[in-house]
Design a protein around this motif. Structure first.
Motif, PDB file in Angstrom:
ATOM      1  N   PRO A 103       0.721  -1.514   0.319  1.00 37.82           N
ATOM      2  CA  PRO A 103      -0.214  -0.222  -0.562  1.00 37.82           C
ATOM      3  C   PRO A 103       0.784   1.027  -0.125  1.00 37.82           C
ATOM      4  O   PRO A 103       1.922   1.026   0.508  1.00 37.82           O
ATOM      5  N   VAL A 104       0.714   2.221  -1.095  1.00 42.25           N
ATOM      6  CA  VAL A 104       0.731   3.524  -0.543  1.00 42.25           C
ATOM      7  C   VAL A 104       0.756   4.293  -0.184  1.00 42.25           C
ATOM      8  O   VAL A 104      -0.934   4.489   0.370  1.00 42.25           O
TER       9      VAL A 104
ATOM     10  N   GLY B 138       3.661   9.088  -2.231  1.00 37.45           N
ATOM     11  CA  GLY B 138       5.058   8.060  -2.684  1.00 37.45           C
ATOM     12  C   GLY B 138       5.223   6.972  -1.762  1.00 37.45           C
ATOM     13  O   GLY B 138       5.552   6.937  -0.612  1.00 37.45           O
ATOM     14  N   TYR B 139       5.959   5.787  -2.346  1.00 39.53           N
ATOM     15  CA  TYR B 139       6.502   4.858  -1.684  1.00 39.53           C
ATOM     16  C   TYR B 139       7.904   5.341  -1.239  1.00 39.53           C
ATOM     17  O   TYR B 139       9.016   6.298  -1.866  1.00 39.53           O
TER      18      TYR B 139
ATOM     19  N   SER C  24       2.295  -2.587  -8.986  1.00 39.15           N
ATOM     20  CA  SER C  24       2.462  -0.596  -8.698  1.00 39.15           C
ATOM     21  C   SER C  24       3.204  -0.303  -9.685  1.00 39.15           C
ATOM     22  O   SER C  24       3.908   0.239  -9.464  1.00 39.15           O
ATOM     23  N   ILE C  25       2.715  -0.450 -10.761  1.00 35.55           N
ATOM     24  CA  ILE C  25       3.986  -0.750 -11.434  1.00 35.55           C
ATOM     25  C   ILE C  25       3.768   1.338 -12.389  1.00 35.55           C
ATOM     26  O   ILE C  25       5.243   2.436 -11.776  1.00 35.55           O
ATOM     27  N   GLY C  26       2.816   2.021 -12.545  1.00 35.49           N
ATOM     28  CA  GLY C  26       2.374   3.476 -11.437  1.00 35.49           C
ATOM     29  C   GLY C  26       3.640   4.540 -10.756  1.00 35.49           C
ATOM     30  O   GLY C  26       4.140   5.255 -10.710  1.00 35.49           O
ATOM     31  N   LYS C  27       3.261   3.401  -9.389  1.00 37.47           N
ATOM     32  CA  LYS C  27       3.558   4.384  -7.914  1.00 37.47           C
ATOM     33  C   LYS C  27       5.488   4.133  -8.100  1.00 37.47           C
ATOM     34  O   LYS C  27       6.042   4.442  -7.500  1.00 37.47           O
ATOM     35  N   LEU C  28       5.466   3.032  -9.000  1.00 32.45           N
ATOM     36  CA  LEU C  28       7.299   2.554  -9.155  1.00 32.45           C
ATOM     37  C   LEU C  28       8.120   3.550  -9.429  1.00 32.45           C
ATOM     38  O   LEU C  28       9.079   3.667 -10.009  1.00 32.45           O
TER      39      LEU C  28
END
Ligand SMILES: Cc1cc2nc3c(=O)[nH]c(=O)nc-3n(C[C@H](O)[C@H](O)[C@H](O)COP(=O)(O)OP(=O)(O)OC[C@H]3O[C@@H](n4cnc5c(N)ncnc54)[C@H](O)[C@@H]3O)c2cc1C
Lengths: 466, 291
Positions: free
Chosen positions: A9-10, A28-29, A114-118
């Motif tokens: 989870p972010v 964000g992460y 979560s490609i976008g968050k990465l």
């Protein structure tokens, strides 16, 4: 051990708190979270990776995720940079659920990576650590003009600069970024931290940006080619003029296009006391439409202190906005009046909006878009009280460039005609892409078109040289 | 940055500036406008071009401070600069598209009011350069608010009037126009009215009665000025028009002035607030002794 079937989870700002500020919603992460999420990736071979086929600019997704997993963030950044000039933007605003993440094998059983968050994590990390995209090769001395500094223009300019071209972007507004600065709000896409930084990255490749130049007025495409020594021009001038419904009362005070409302708030920073531009802070705001633009307008009005309704003629399944935006809007307290269509805007004796009359809709047979066509339910009219109405109904192309450029063809919808592979228009040396060609679409598609334009221009100039 | 070459107060609270803006100067024509922005926090202010010198890359603007940003503008001096200056925007006056030979056969009258006098100037000057001397009625509230008198006299048959009778004659521009047509037997084929909306509205009511086709230059609220935002929309006949790209000049007999005036009031309270803030800020700056 974390559940491999679930996304890490972010962190997000609490909905109640963020509904009153313009700070970014998603935080964000952190490093460890990003590495943990990356470790969920199965690591498909590049030629088999479905996520890559879902990405309009074909980022080597398994490649960069592998580096994140290992903690090699700089390497990850360089991999993304090979394909994308705006990763911090795309990580935040791409509709990942229908693109990369929609194709992810992990998503067949459980949640997609979560490609976008990465991607966002990698881009933000690079910025914090002063990592820049790999610099341009030697200059080749060829001059290219790019019109518009939105995602299409920035991408085209960045790619050409990397190939050694001498690129100048001409931008009509006083700030570079296109929709990224005037349309998408701060709470989704921070202007200084993200957009300005990405623009600086493009400039660091040697691209010049001349603001306050309206092509078609301050000068023309033909003059750029004939008088200013540019060998090719890329047009990335965006989607254009806002549409209205044509219903009675639309000229009343308090009716805005989403473009105006968002421009005042984002480009002109009307939400801040230290800026001069005013914005109408409604108490009850109705936003008409169901796309990203409507969500942004609604959530902006909410932050300016209003009760906000979204009025949309289809049902939730047809909302065009990113899933995350709809989810966030609901969490923050935006009220959705779905299957509802406005028929009239009601004004008081001073011509100020006092309400909006709507009619209920139901879904009928599928229409040309494949979505079920909404039809009116007879006798179901009702009124919603409102002091502000924001129309978010899409755009129609601005004729400024097409009408002043000799030999540039437009189609029935008045969009510039350009081929997909190279962005070639009907006029020699002139290329185009992004919303100006497709009509309002997405950041990543505009970037893809910018890349195509850069390929086309390179081929054109190298070809005419030999 | 766009450097200010000259700045002067033309009349009580009306300012003129010559600004270095080569791209604008090279391509502009009478009837068009620019958008200026003083600094990062300012509004984008649309201003009709008052004069231009293509060779030297200079554009002249005239303005009357009303909101916070124009108040900032009036404090700028020669040598200072605008952060942003974009144009030319909008369509040039139809006059510039007509065959000068045909134009010569026409009797043209201009009616300008207040700062609206400034954008009249490039049009009569342009006509004069093409061998046509138009009649030009300029109205102002009082003598001190008359601007560009000598310049206008040099390129037109000038009729001045003041509301309070402090200069030349007493009355409105419309009174002069009526007098010229009804009592002095002048015949006009075209009237061009530029000024406050209320003035243009009354000119149009009169010219409708007198049967004179009339063009007006509209100055609604704008933001981007390139057609992107739709803030400047007007009703002209049954059509919605954007002043920034379709105008700013329209057939005055088709424009819905009442609606346009109501729309212009829209930000009165918000703008008023910004102005107040600015002025209080100024007082504070000078008064508290802390800063
Ligand atoms: C409010 C809003 C929210 C959105 N949210 C998302 C989202 O979450 N995800 C997503 O993928 N997409 C989103 N989109 C869509 C996305 O922003 C656009 O598809 C994308 O920006 C198009 O890029 P572009 O480069 O073609 O045009 P633009 O970004 O529109 O840029 C065009 C630029 O050209 C300039 N220009 C225009 N005419 C001229 C001229 N004559 N001379 C010089 N310059 C000129 C303009 O000023 C502008 O800066 C959103 C759009 C809006 C309005």
């Amino acid at each position: 051990m974390a559940d491999v079937f679930k996304k890490v989870p972010v962190k997000e700002q609490d909905p109640k708190v963020r509904a009153t500020n313009f700070e970014e919603v998603c935080l964000g992460y952190k490093k460890e979270e990003a590495m943990e999420e990356a470790a969920r990736c199965i690591g498909c071979k590049l030629d088999k990776a479905q996520c890559v086929t879902g990405c309009p600019v074909s980022i080597n997704i398994p490649g960069f995720i592998r580096e994140v997993k290992e903690g090699n963030f700089e390497k990850a950044y360089q991999i993304i940079s090979e394909s994308s000039a705006l990763p911090a933007v795309c990580g935040r605003v791409c509709p990942q659920e229908t693109q990369c993440e929609g194709k992810c094998i992990r998503g067949l059983k459980g949640e997609a990576i979560s490609i976008g968050k990465l991607e966002r994590f990698v881009a933000d990390w690079a910025k914090e650590n002063g990592v820049k995209p790999a610099p341009a090769k030697e200059k080749n001395g060829h001059k290219v003009a790019v019109i518009g500094s939105g995602p299409a223009g920035l991408t085209c300019a960045g790619d050409l600069a990397r190939l050694g071209y001498d690129v100048t972007i001409f931008e009509a507004l006083h700030k570079a970024g296109g929709v990224l600065v005037y349309g998408i709000p701060e709470f989704r896409l921070p202007k200084d931290k993200v957009v300005a930084a990405e623009v600086e990255n493009v400039k660091s490749l040697g691209v010049k940006i001349e603001t306050n130049v309206v092509i078609g007025k301050s000068t023309t495409v033909d003059a750029l080619l004939k008088e200013e020594g540019f060998e090719a021009v890329f047009i990335g001038s965006g989607a254009g003029l806002p549409m209205f419904m044509g219903i009675p009362g639309e000229q009343a005070n308090g009716v805005f296009s989403a473009n105006e409302y968002l421009t005042r708030n984002n480009l002109m920073k009307a939400y801040r006391d230290d800026y001069d531009t005013p914005i109408s802070r409604g108490k009850k705001v109705v936003v008409v439409g169901g796309g990203n633009v409507a969500m942004d307008a609604a959530r902006t009005a909410l932050r300016l202190g209003a009760e906000v309704h979204i009025v949309y003629r289809r049902s939730e399944a047809e909302l065009l906005a990113r899933k995350e935006e709809v989810h966030h809007a609901k969490e923050e307290g935006v009220i959705f009046d779905l299957l509802t269509n406005p028929v009239e805007i009601l004004a008081d004796e001073n011509s100020w909006v006092k309400g909006i009359r709507c009619i209920r809709m139901e879904l009928g047979e599928p229409d040309a878009s494949g979505r079920r066509r909404p039809v009116e339910v007879p006798g179901s009219e009702f009124e919603i009280e409102a002091d502000t109405v924001i129309m978010s109904l899409g755009t129609s192309p601005n004729p400024l460039i097409s009408s002043t450029t000799y030999g540039l063809d437009i189609n029935r919808r008045k969009c510039i005609v350009a081929d997909e592979e190279f962005g070639q228009t009907s006029k020699e040396g002139v290329f185009a892409g992004g919303d100006a060609v497709t009509g309002a679409a997405t950041v990543i598609l505009a970037m893809g078109a910018g890349k195509a334009g850069a390929r086309g221009i390179d081929r054109f100039i190298q070809g005419s040289k030999s | 940055m766009y450097k200010i070459r000259k700045a002067k107060e033309l009349a009580a609270n009306i300012y003129l500036m010559d600004v270095e803006a080569p791209r604008v100067a090279k391509h502009c024509l009478p009837g068009q406008f620019v958008i200026v922005k003083v600094d990062e926090t300012s509004e984008r202010i649309p201003l009709t071009i008052c004069d231009y010198d293509s060779e030297n890359g200079i554009v002249t603007i005239v303005f009357q401070p009303v909101g916070a940003s124009t108040l900032k503008m009036k404090n700028l001096k020669a040598g200072d600069a605008f952060e942003d200056f974009v144009g030319p925007l909008g369509q040039p006056s139809d006059l510039t598209k007509e065959d000068p030979k045909e134009l010569k056969k026409k009797n043209i009258v201009f009616v300008g009011g207040g700062v609206g006098t400034a954008p009249v100037y490039p049009q009569i000057k342009w006509l004069h350069e093409h061998g046509i001397t138009a009649d030009c009625i300029i109205g102002a509230r009082t003598k001190d608010l008359i601007i560009l008198e000598e310049e206008m006299k040099a390129v037109s048959h000038l009729y001045l009037t003041t509301d309070d009778g402090s200069y030349v004659r007493k009355g409105m521009g419309t009174d002069v126009l009526r007098d010229l047509v009804v009592n002095q037997g002048k015949k006009y084929d075209l009237c061009i009215a530029i000024g406050p909306m209320i003035m243009m509205k009354f000119v149009c009511l009169l010219t409708k009665e007198l049967g004179i086709p009339t063009v007006v230059s509209m100055n609604p609220i704008m933001v981007d000025g390139t057609g992107m935002c739709g803030a400047c929309r007007l009703m002209v006949g049954d059509e919605v028009k954007f002043a920034c790209v379709d105008g700013p000049e329209f057939d005055g007999h088709q424009v819905d002035f009442d609606l346009a005036m109501k729309r212009q009031q829209m930000y009165k309270t918000e703008e008023g607030r910004a102005k107040l803030f600015f002025e209080e800020g100024q007082t504070h700056h000078g008064g508290c002794g802390q800063c």
